[in-house]
Design a protein around this motif. Sequence first.
Motif, PDB file in Angstrom:
ATOM      1  N   ARG A 532     -40.890 -27.862 -57.487  1.00 53.36           N
ATOM      2  CA  ARG A 532     -41.065 -28.908 -56.608  1.00 53.36           C
ATOM      3  C   ARG A 532     -42.563 -28.449 -55.617  1.00 53.36           C
ATOM      4  O   ARG A 532     -42.467 -27.330 -55.043  1.00 53.36           O
ATOM      5  CB  ARG A 532     -39.797 -29.332 -55.646  1.00 53.36           C
ATOM      6  CG  ARG A 532     -40.112 -30.444 -54.787  1.00 53.36           C
ATOM      7  CD  ARG A 532     -38.821 -30.585 -53.918  1.00 53.36           C
ATOM      8  NE  ARG A 532     -38.666 -29.750 -52.978  1.00 53.36           N
ATOM      9  CZ  ARG A 532     -37.903 -29.798 -51.638  1.00 53.36           C
ATOM     10  NH1 ARG A 532     -37.203 -31.062 -51.722  1.00 53.36           N
ATOM     11  NH2 ARG A 532     -37.858 -28.993 -51.027  1.00 53.36           N
ATOM     12  N   VAL A 537     -41.893 -33.503 -58.435  1.00 55.18           N
ATOM     13  CA  VAL A 537     -40.739 -32.727 -58.868  1.00 55.18           C
ATOM     14  C   VAL A 537     -40.896 -32.542 -60.299  1.00 55.18           C
ATOM     15  O   VAL A 537     -41.222 -33.581 -61.091  1.00 55.18           O
ATOM     16  CB  VAL A 537     -39.334 -33.246 -58.679  1.00 55.18           C
ATOM     17  CG1 VAL A 537     -38.290 -32.293 -59.269  1.00 55.18           C
ATOM     18  CG2 VAL A 537     -39.199 -33.123 -57.038  1.00 55.18           C
ATOM     19  N   ILE A 558     -32.469 -35.249 -56.122  1.00 61.37           N
ATOM     20  CA  ILE A 558     -33.418 -35.512 -56.741  1.00 61.37           C
ATOM     21  C   ILE A 558     -33.348 -36.785 -57.568  1.00 61.37           C
ATOM     22  O   ILE A 558     -32.462 -36.964 -58.216  1.00 61.37           O
ATOM     23  CB  ILE A 558     -33.850 -34.630 -57.797  1.00 61.37           C
ATOM     24  CG1 ILE A 558     -34.278 -33.197 -57.283  1.00 61.37           C
ATOM     25  CG2 ILE A 558     -35.028 -34.976 -58.807  1.00 61.37           C
ATOM     26  CD1 ILE A 558     -35.410 -33.188 -56.318  1.00 61.37           C
TER      27      ILE A 558
END
Length: 819
Positions: A532, A537, A558
């Motif tokens: 990240r 990400v 996420i």
Amino acid sequence: MIDVRLGAPAALGWAALAGVLPQPGALGPTAAVCGGVGVAALGSCALVARRWRSTLASVSLALLVVALLAAIAALQAPARTPERLVALADRSATVEVTGRVVGVPTADRVALAVTEVRARGVPVVSGANVPMLVLGLEAERLPGADDRVLLTGRLGVADPGGSVAFLLRPAGDIEVVSRAYGVHAVAATLRESFARTSHGLTGDGGDLLPGLTIGDTSHVDEGLDAAMKASSLAHLTAVSGANCAVLVALILAIGAFLRGPRILVSSLAIVVLAGFVVLVTPDPSVVRAAVMAVLALVAQAVGRPVRGLPLVSLAVVILLIIDPWLARSYAFALSVLATAGLVVLTRPLVALLARVMPEPLALALAVPVAAQAAVQPLLLSLDPGIAVLGVPANVLADPAAPLATVLGLMACLLGPVWPFGAGVAAAAAWAPASWIALVARGAAALPSMRLETDGSLLAIVVCVVATALAGVAILLPSRRRSRLVTTLVLAGLLLPLGAVAVGGTLGRRATLPPDWQIAQCDVGQGDAVLLRSAERVALVDTGDDATLLRSCLDLLAIQRLDLLVLTHFDADHVGAAASLTGRVQSLLVGPSGGPVDERLVSTLRRGGATVIDARPKESLDLGDLSLEVLWPPEKTEAGNGASVALRVEPRVGCAGSCLSAVLLGDLDETAQRRLLGRGLGVGPVDVVKVSHHGSRDQSPELYRSLGARVALIGVGAGNTYGHPVPATVRLLERTGARVVRSDRDGTVALTGTADGRISLWQSGARPASAGAPRLDDEPNPVGAAWLSEGRKWRARRARPPPRRPRSSSCRGTESGPRE
């Protein structure tokens, strides 16, 4: 008042049979002992006091049911597992099998009823009916249900007591000897016609409709399938017992409208039901519902009352007599438990809820609550999480299922005779099917929709107790003091447990560093590493347990991935990848190993991912990080040696606190030496993702060159591979690395600090789980080494959540600022 006179013997017989089936040698003695004691108990009824006769008769009936089921299983067992076939399977012999396809085959699973087996051209088994499962078939065109086929492959033994006796790894294509005939040919024609009709329907609705209508789930990608499971809508992925109920109700309604004779209408409903079972193929849930419907129709036709629980119990006994191995089928168990929950709890639950809401809404809420409560203890043995939004998702989606089913069946029946009408009906059915898929996708996308448990036997027992208390509280009259006491006991049990579960999740999130940069997910025996930077990400590999991966992504908040890297296509690296369909922007992949790998890539591409082929020295941006592909060279054959290896480097301006890393996939020692020899920039880094879960096949020179301060090893607790080996751990420690293992440390997150140190956050190891006794709806090929070519097959056991997290900093020579 609930009539349990038949329910108790049926439940005892079912439980005893499920327990004894894995030991075939115990079937005969069980039948003899239970039969003898049952007859003796029945004969002694006249000798006891009148008030004890009913109890003794019930005990006698239960023992006789156990004896009957065990005796039938003992008689059928030798034909299912011939000794000569077992001997061939023990040495993984190559055999040629001929059999009939059972059910609708899929690309990776074809069930057969084998009638003939040859080894080196010599007949080994002939005229039998051996249940066998073909795994890993790669064929351009699959056979149809009830086709007679011929294929060659290596033989293995399935788990004892399962619904299939043998497993087959095919060595070539499958040959269709003869097509289905008679009513099966008509059903095949209808299925093919419906496939053509629904082919033009787009989106999730078009993929889901064939499953809802005729049980053909081949079009449902793994992403949609994972969403249906995560939202507790998996029963709508394919035909279920509810379809039978809808069909029978429709026939009875038409008969009542036309004022037809009761016997004629009931007979017509039975005929239509039998045709429907042939059309959709005999799934355990469908067969259970069909038998119940026939029993109810017969009782209604002769003027007898129809009671729910005795009907379920009688259907269970009949089906176990026909096929004793249904006793260990998850699909059968879930179907029976859900139905029992509906017939026992729905009416009193509606009466309870109707006090505070309109009755139609109370009914819509009571149905999924009753079914979910009945099946939840069994579901915990499959998945340690409880879908919090499962009931609301069912309330929203379930009303659309009957409409999609009826319209889909109309399209199926009209297809061969009126294609235009079939197309109109299919288009109309697409709308409710799309709504179901939309609800599933939406519910699955919401964070924190799961309440995690530890998946242990204790958790399952607690769930059983809580379910029983809830059922008692619902069924008892409202004015009784016992109902209040039961409710208070239930609240006293659930409130602390719920507080611990919710508090544990919130506590883990509260201690998680908000600026973490690299995380290793605990996905069992597999790899899943997150990178990240600047709110972007990347995920490198996924493991093969979608539940554990989803828990990790939820924990780290996420929702969407800017980049997904599949280093290679072993199951322990990509098995859960399809569950991310629709959540990936870009996909970086290495060499494909065949059609199965290409199908996975196509699934993710259809979900919106842009596919990038990994090439050496190719560079990708991820916020303030640069990701460079180090390996594999072009034209490298798929496998561990072709794993995509990445170097992660901070850009200018982020070098003080951003972490550098090298991720090695499953590269073997030879590939590692070649990588080092090519001088592709594998110099000092902060973090290394150790190759192949810390196996022995490592290059000491490469790790000394990397000089990482932290070494990440994705490994499952108690794995049978012995990973990581002590020699590799010692090698890493000698290079100055702190070894971080997912089996001991759980999910971990690394953060680079301004003074050049690395902060380590750990969720903690998952405690060992006793688990529940395993049923065998899906045969488990673990332990059959002959199945492991190119893939790692492992047991999917429910894993408990992590213990309380802890944070630490890597200090001293292992993590200080690099000189």
